[in-house]
Design a protein around this motif. Structure first.
Motif, short mmCIF file in Angstrom:
data_model
loop_
_atom_site.label_atom_id
_atom_site.label_comp_id
_atom_site.label_asym_id
_atom_site.label_seq_id
_atom_site.Cartn_x
_atom_site.Cartn_y
_atom_site.Cartn_z
N ALA A 225 0.65 9.27 -20.25
CA ALA A 225 -0.15 9.95 -21.26
C ALA A 225 -0.81 8.95 -22.21
O ALA A 225 -1.98 9.09 -22.59
CB ALA A 225 0.73 10.93 -22.05
N ALA A 226 -0.05 7.90 -22.58
CA ALA A 226 -0.57 6.89 -23.52
C ALA A 226 -1.70 6.09 -22.90
O ALA A 226 -2.73 5.83 -23.54
CB ALA A 226 0.56 5.97 -23.97
N ARG A 229 -4.80 8.22 -22.78
CA ARG A 229 -5.35 8.47 -24.12
C ARG A 229 -5.97 7.22 -24.74
O ARG A 229 -7.05 7.28 -25.32
CB ARG A 229 -4.24 9.01 -25.03
N LEU A 230 -5.28 6.10 -24.62
CA LEU A 230 -5.70 4.88 -25.30
C LEU A 230 -6.70 4.04 -24.51
O LEU A 230 -7.58 3.39 -25.11
CB LEU A 230 -4.49 4.02 -25.63
N ALA A 232 -8.13 5.15 -21.26
CA ALA A 232 -8.85 5.94 -20.25
C ALA A 232 -8.46 5.52 -18.84
O ALA A 232 -9.27 5.52 -17.91
CB ALA A 232 -10.37 5.79 -20.43
#
Length: 235
Positions: A225-226, A229-230, A232
């Motif tokens: 997820a990170a 999110r951070l 792409a």
């Protein structure tokens, strides 16, 4: 070029014409064309691998590669005991793409034999390598977190890295940041002190797990997820 009696503009024109003819000649051979087409994927390959693409002997491939190097179409990157070849830049790739659109067919694509678990994520000495690391490097370069050649973290990059818990050492004696050629993806990932700090931060935040004695890295659910999110970067 020294041609007494000719105007400077004409001398420059002749030099340009000779250079253009040399580049065209270097690209004209079918074996060299196949090598150039294979390198359009943005990765770097050894002479032996490129000889497979061109279906020629390694000794013959070496002569072809030297010609492409001499005309500025390729660059050679040394990584440990190995030498890898890649296109000299985006301008060369754009030239090849335009020519392909007119008259060339893409050559055979090489397939990596690296095991999937190593190819996705692994350690490269003290920093992260593999598909994920290459994706993160491309994002950082695209967003201006690092310089175009990967030799330094920009001020923007330092601020962004601090936000995600990456601590850089301002007094490091090693390279603060560098582009490290990834041996499975044949594109660059982040090395140097910044690369090491990135791996430490990822591990501390529980985004990945390392197994003692093994290079494979396991990406956790939080990490997936990170990274999306951070950076792409999706898995």
């Amino acid at each position: 070029m020294s041609l007494p009696g000719l105007p400077v503009a004409q001398v420059n024109t002749l030099a340009l014409e000779e250079s253009l003819a040399g580049i065209a000649s270097a690209m004209a051979d079918p074996s060299r064309s196949r090598m150039l087409c294979a390198l359009m994927d943005g990765r770097a390959w050894t002479a032996t691998e490129l000889s497979t693409v061109a279906d020629i002997a390694p000794s013959t491939a070496s002569a072809h590669l030297n010609r492409l190097l001499n005309h500025g179409l390729l660059v050679c990157v040394s990584q440990g005991r190995h030498r890898y070849y890649r296109l000299a830049g985006r301008d060369v790739a754009a030239l090849l793409e335009n020519m392909m659109g007119v008259s060339m067919r893409a050559g055979r694509t090489l397939t990596s034999r690296t095991p999937p678990e190593l190819r996705q994520a692994r350690t490269c000495y003290d920093h992260l390598a593999g598909e994920i690391a290459v994706g993160i490097y491309a994002f950082m370069q695209r967003e201006g977190w690092i310089t175009d050649d990967g030799s330094a973290v920009t001020n923007v990059g330092k601020r962004q890295l601090e936000k995600i818990g990456v601590t850089l050492d301002p007094h490091t004696r090693r390279k603060p940041c560098c582009a490290c050629l990834d041996w499975s993806e044949r594109c660059f990932h982040l090395g140097g002190d910044a690369g090491a700090a990135l791996l430490i931060a990822f591990e501390q935040q529980g985004w990945l797990r390392r197994t003692s004695g093994y290079r494979e890295v396991t990406i956790t659910g939080e990490g997936k997820a990170a990274f999306l999110r951070l950076f792409a970067v999706g898995l």
